[in-house]
Design a protein around this motif. Structure first.
Motif, short mmCIF file in Angstrom:
data_model
loop_
_atom_site.label_atom_id
_atom_site.label_comp_id
_atom_site.label_asym_id
_atom_site.label_seq_id
_atom_site.Cartn_x
_atom_site.Cartn_y
_atom_site.Cartn_z
N LEU A 59 0.82 -1.11 -0.02
CA LEU A 59 -0.16 -0.04 -0.10
C LEU A 59 1.02 1.30 0.00
CD1 LEU A 59 -2.70 -1.14 2.41
CD2 LEU A 59 -3.22 -0.61 0.04
N ARG A 74 2.12 4.25 -3.93
CA ARG A 74 2.14 5.54 -3.88
C ARG A 74 3.59 6.23 -4.32
NH1 ARG A 74 -0.68 5.73 1.70
NH2 ARG A 74 1.14 6.61 2.13
N ARG A 134 -3.43 11.04 -7.50
CA ARG A 134 -4.00 9.82 -7.28
C ARG A 134 -4.20 8.79 -8.54
NH1 ARG A 134 -6.71 9.84 -1.50
NH2 ARG A 134 -5.48 11.50 -0.71
N TRP A 163 -1.06 6.39 -8.85
CA TRP A 163 -1.04 5.49 -7.69
C TRP A 163 -0.79 4.09 -8.38
CZ3 TRP A 163 -4.09 7.00 -2.86
CH2 TRP A 163 -3.67 8.37 -2.32
N HIS A 217 -2.79 0.86 -8.71
CA HIS A 217 -3.84 0.64 -8.08
C HIS A 217 -3.91 -0.96 -8.18
CE1 HIS A 217 -5.93 4.49 -7.93
NE2 HIS A 217 -5.31 4.77 -8.93
N ILE A 265 -2.24 -1.66 -4.95
CA ILE A 265 -3.53 -1.35 -3.68
C ILE A 265 -4.54 -2.45 -3.61
CG2 ILE A 265 -5.18 0.34 -3.10
CD1 ILE A 265 -3.55 2.57 -4.45
N ALA A 284 -5.59 4.87 0.63
CA ALA A 284 -5.58 4.40 -0.54
C ALA A 284 -7.00 4.20 -1.07
CB ALA A 284 -4.87 3.14 -0.72
#
Length: 383
Positions: free
Chosen positions: A210, A214, A233, A236, A238, A241, A271
């Motif tokens: 997690l 980022r 975001r 990021w 995903h 995540i 997140a």
């Protein structure tokens, strides 16, 4: 040569030799000799059992060196007990090596370096570059660690918590040098999770995934820090995540909460928010309550004060902060942020300057200095 295969089985080969009674440093030398021989032989004669081949050759190299050492003649009985070449048991000896490298008798920095060397398969030069220290300095650190663990007898189950803390230290070392230590820590933690079915091991892996997700958004093109609330975001990872949240949910379902699971839950809530304004700060405060209960950590209490400031308003956060030791790292930076949120730019700017002077890194110092300058520029002249 399959470098990934070699890196995957080398720690287990080293563990086999040490378990048989080889001195740690001598065993590692023998394994390195076996790897050199593998590079020479395998392209033309690939073995059916690579691990068994390496164990056999490394053990012979070790015994050759041992026999040549007159000071160790008293251990002649070890030679008589030389195992016959043959298949190596499928049990993963790497887990035992984790415990040895993270032994409590080692300093945290030595445990990290030895773990990267023996379990991670990195060279001393790579570890030195990652730590931004001379190779000779790192070689001495690793040599001292080897001497220390050579005197250790692991006749009881190892402390998983110590191993997890060591891996988390590796993860937090950052991304300098030619080795990405965060990615390396994730790789090693995945391997640990494959042999230890524990919710805290899963919690640590989830936490790493997690946070690592980022990474691309943490710095601007000029290298300056980007606070979480201002990160793009869309940049990021995903997939990471989703994987981290899935691992965390499975761990939490086992109802054996630990500190890494609690930290991962906080990271998951960050997140999960599509925008910073949608962050569920009330739940985050609740998870920090759990983390404080589990660890009584001053850092957890400091982070909880920030969360309270977001959930209940900056003055509530400042009230929580007032109960904490002002000498805590980043205490002044948190106070500056909460005063800024409370509409007090004069106090906030002054505190940002103070925090910058105590910042642990140049990037953080520059970030805090910029925040102070922005507030000072925005103030009307004469105020």
């Amino acid at each position: 040569m399959d470098e990934g295969l070699l890196r995957g089985i080398t720690p287990s080969v080293l563990a086999v030799l040490v378990r048989r009674g080889a001195d740690f440093a001598a065993a590692e030398d023998a394994v390195q000799d076996a790897l050199v021989e593998a590079v020479r032989v395998w392209p033309g004669e690939p073995p059916r059992d690579p691990k068994g081949w390496l164990v056999t050759v490394a053990w012979r190299r070790y015994l050759d060196a041992w026999r040549a050492d007159a000071a160790r003649r008293r251990r002649e009985d070890l030679v008589e007990e030389e195992p016959q070449p043959g298949p190596v048991p499928a049990a993963d000896e790497t887990l035992w090596l984790y415990f040895l490298c993270a032994h409590p008798s080692l300093t945290p920095s030595s445990a990290v370096a030895l773990t990267l060397r023996a379990v991670g398969g990195l060279t001393t030069r790579q570890i030195a570059r990652a730590y931004l220290v001379p190779e000779a300095t790192m070689a001495q650190r690793i040599s001292r660690a080897k001497r220390t663990v050579s005197r250790v007898r692991l006749d009881r189950p190892g402390d998983v918590a110590t191993v997890l803390r060591t891996l988390y230290l590796v993860f937090n070392e950052g991304y300098s040098g030619d080795v990405d230590l965060a990615a390396e820590a994730i790789r090693l933690t995945r391997r640990l999770a494959a042999v230890i079915d524990g919710p805290e091991v899963s919690g640590l892996l989830a936490l790493m995934l997690l946070h690592h997700a980022r990474r691309a958004s943490r710095t601007a093109p000029d290298g300056s820090l980007v606070p979480l609330a201002e990160q793009d975001r869309g940049r990021w990872d995903h997939a990471a995540i989703a994987e981290g949240i899935g691992i965390l949910r499975a761990a939490l379902a086992r109802d054996r909460l630990g500190e890494f699971q609690a930290q991962a839950a906080v990271a998951a809530l960050h997140a999960d928010a599509r925008r910073a304004e949608e962050t569920d700060w009330v739940q985050i405060v609740g998870w920090y309550d759990e983390l404080v209960r589990l660890t009584d950590s001053p850092v957890a209490r400091l982070n909880r004060a920030v969360a309270v400031g977001e959930a209940d308003g900056p003055r509530a956060g400042l009230a929580e902060l007032a109960a904490l030791d002002p000498s805590l790292p980043r205490h002044t930076a948190v106070a500056a942020y909460l005063h800024e949120r409370d509409g007090d730019p004069v106090t906030a700017a002054r505190l940002y300057v103070e925090a910058a002077a105590r910042a642990p890194s140049a990037a953080e110092r520059d970030h805090l200095t910029r925040r102070a300058a922005r507030l000072n520029t925005a103030r009307p002249s004469g105020s």
